[in-house]
Design a protein around this motif. Sequence first.
Motif, PDB file in Angstrom:
ATOM      1  N   LYS A 100       0.837  -1.200   0.000  1.00 15.91           N
ATOM      2  CA  LYS A 100       0.000   0.000   0.000  1.00 15.91           C
ATOM      3  C   LYS A 100       0.867   1.242   0.000  1.00 15.91           C
ATOM      4  CE  LYS A 100      -4.116  -1.898   2.037  1.00 15.91           C
ATOM      5  NZ  LYS A 100      -5.139  -1.781   3.048  1.00 15.91           N
ATOM      6  N   ILE A 101       0.333   2.290  -0.537  1.00 11.81           N
ATOM      7  CA  ILE A 101       1.055   3.550  -0.626  1.00 11.81           C
ATOM      8  C   ILE A 101       1.123   4.183   0.762  1.00 11.81           C
ATOM      9  CG2 ILE A 101       1.008   5.852  -1.635  1.00 11.81           C
ATOM     10  CD1 ILE A 101      -0.487   4.644  -4.005  1.00 11.81           C
ATOM     11  N   ALA A 102       2.278   4.692   1.085  1.00 11.98           N
ATOM     12  CA  ALA A 102       2.447   5.347   2.382  1.00 11.98           C
ATOM     13  C   ALA A 102       1.646   6.628   2.409  1.00 11.98           C
ATOM     14  CB  ALA A 102       3.926   5.629   2.623  1.00 11.98           C
ATOM     15  N   ASP A 103       0.842   6.797   3.439  1.00 12.71           N
ATOM     16  CA  ASP A 103       0.012   7.994   3.533  1.00 12.71           C
ATOM     17  C   ASP A 103       0.466   8.932   4.645  1.00 12.71           C
ATOM     18  OD1 ASP A 103      -0.790   6.638   5.768  1.00 12.71           O
ATOM     19  OD2 ASP A 103      -2.856   6.369   5.128  1.00 12.71           O
ATOM     20  N   GLY A 104       1.506   8.566   5.367  1.00 16.01           N
ATOM     21  CA  GLY A 104       2.039   9.454   6.386  1.00 16.01           C
ATOM     22  C   GLY A 104       1.375   9.330   7.741  1.00 16.01           C
ATOM     23  N   ARG A 126       1.388   4.536   7.893  1.00 15.11           N
ATOM     24  CA  ARG A 126       2.474   4.061   7.035  1.00 15.11           C
ATOM     25  C   ARG A 126       3.281   5.294   6.637  1.00 15.11           C
ATOM     26  NH1 ARG A 126      -2.267   1.858   5.773  1.00 15.11           N
ATOM     27  NH2 ARG A 126      -2.625   3.401   4.172  1.00 15.11           N
ATOM     28  N   PRO A 127       4.279   5.663   7.433  1.00 11.75           N
ATOM     29  CA  PRO A 127       4.985   6.924   7.218  1.00 11.75           C
ATOM     30  C   PRO A 127       5.791   6.947   5.920  1.00 11.75           C
ATOM     31  CG  PRO A 127       6.000   5.677   8.985  1.00 11.75           C
ATOM     32  CD  PRO A 127       4.778   4.932   8.581  1.00 11.75           C
ATOM     33  N   THR A 128       5.905   8.151   5.392  1.00 11.04           N
ATOM     34  CA  THR A 128       6.744   8.378   4.224  1.00 11.04           C
ATOM     35  C   THR A 128       8.126   8.788   4.709  1.00 11.04           C
ATOM     36  OG1 THR A 128       6.132  10.702   4.102  1.00 11.04           O
ATOM     37  CG2 THR A 128       4.753   9.154   2.868  1.00 11.04           C
ATOM     38  N   GLU A 129       9.063   8.974   3.782  1.00 13.40           N
ATOM     39  CA  GLU A 129      10.403   9.386   4.159  1.00 13.40           C
ATOM     40  C   GLU A 129      10.407  10.781   4.769  1.00 13.40           C
ATOM     41  OE1 GLU A 129      13.365   7.754   4.244  1.00 13.40           O
ATOM     42  OE2 GLU A 129      12.117   6.010   3.813  1.00 13.40           O
ATOM     43  N   THR A 130       9.527  11.648   4.316  1.00 12.47           N
ATOM     44  CA  THR A 130       9.494  13.010   4.841  1.00 12.47           C
ATOM     45  C   THR A 130       8.553  13.152   6.035  1.00 12.47           C
ATOM     46  OG1 THR A 130       7.725  13.598   3.307  1.00 12.47           O
ATOM     47  CG2 THR A 130       9.982  14.001   2.586  1.00 12.47           C
ATOM     48  N   ASN A 131       7.838  12.104   6.370  1.00 10.38           N
ATOM     49  CA  ASN A 131       6.837  12.198   7.423  1.00 10.38           C
ATOM     50  C   ASN A 131       6.982  11.037   8.401  1.00 10.38           C
ATOM     51  OD1 ASN A 131       4.679  13.188   8.801  1.00 10.38           O
ATOM     52  ND2 ASN A 131       3.132  12.391   7.410  1.00 10.38           N
ATOM     53  N   LYS A 132       8.198  10.879   8.958  1.00 13.40           N
ATOM     54  CA  LYS A 132       8.389   9.821   9.948  1.00 13.40           C
ATOM     55  C   LYS A 132       9.189  10.359  11.119  1.00 13.40           C
ATOM     56  CE  LYS A 132      12.470   7.720   7.904  1.00 13.40           C
ATOM     57  NZ  LYS A 132      13.027   6.494   7.394  1.00 13.40           N
ATOM     58  N   LEU A 133       9.040   9.719  12.237  1.00 11.26           N
ATOM     59  CA  LEU A 133       9.741  10.129  13.453  1.00 11.26           C
ATOM     60  C   LEU A 133      10.765   9.067  13.848  1.00 11.26           C
ATOM     61  CD1 LEU A 133       6.740  11.301  15.648  1.00 11.26           C
ATOM     62  CD2 LEU A 133       8.400  12.743  14.498  1.00 11.26           C
TER      63      LEU A 133
END
Length: 114
Positions: free
Chosen positions: A96-100, A103-110
Amino acid sequence: MTTISSSTSIASSSGGTSSASQTTSITKQIIALENQLKSLSDSDELTDEQKAEEQQMIESQIAMLQAQLAQIQQQQAEKAAEKQQASKQPDSGSSKIADGVNRPTETNKLNVYI
């Protein structure tokens, strides 16, 4: 006195014939009826009342065929939509596509280190 024959066969929507052949058949029947309608206006053998009755009957047959054609086209659209939905469903969840959010994206993860 000669009357113009206005009998047509209406294709039934059976599972054995394809939608494309039904569409072609109905379109040919509509064209034949339209030609018959044109030749009716040129006919001198019928009275105006008879012409009006024939015209009304032919126009109603054309309307029925157009409705049937629209129904077949709608069924084709529904089948295409079902195929499109079926092609999207086999995803197992891992792709599934990361939606933040979950399922975090590269720019939206901690990255939390304790």
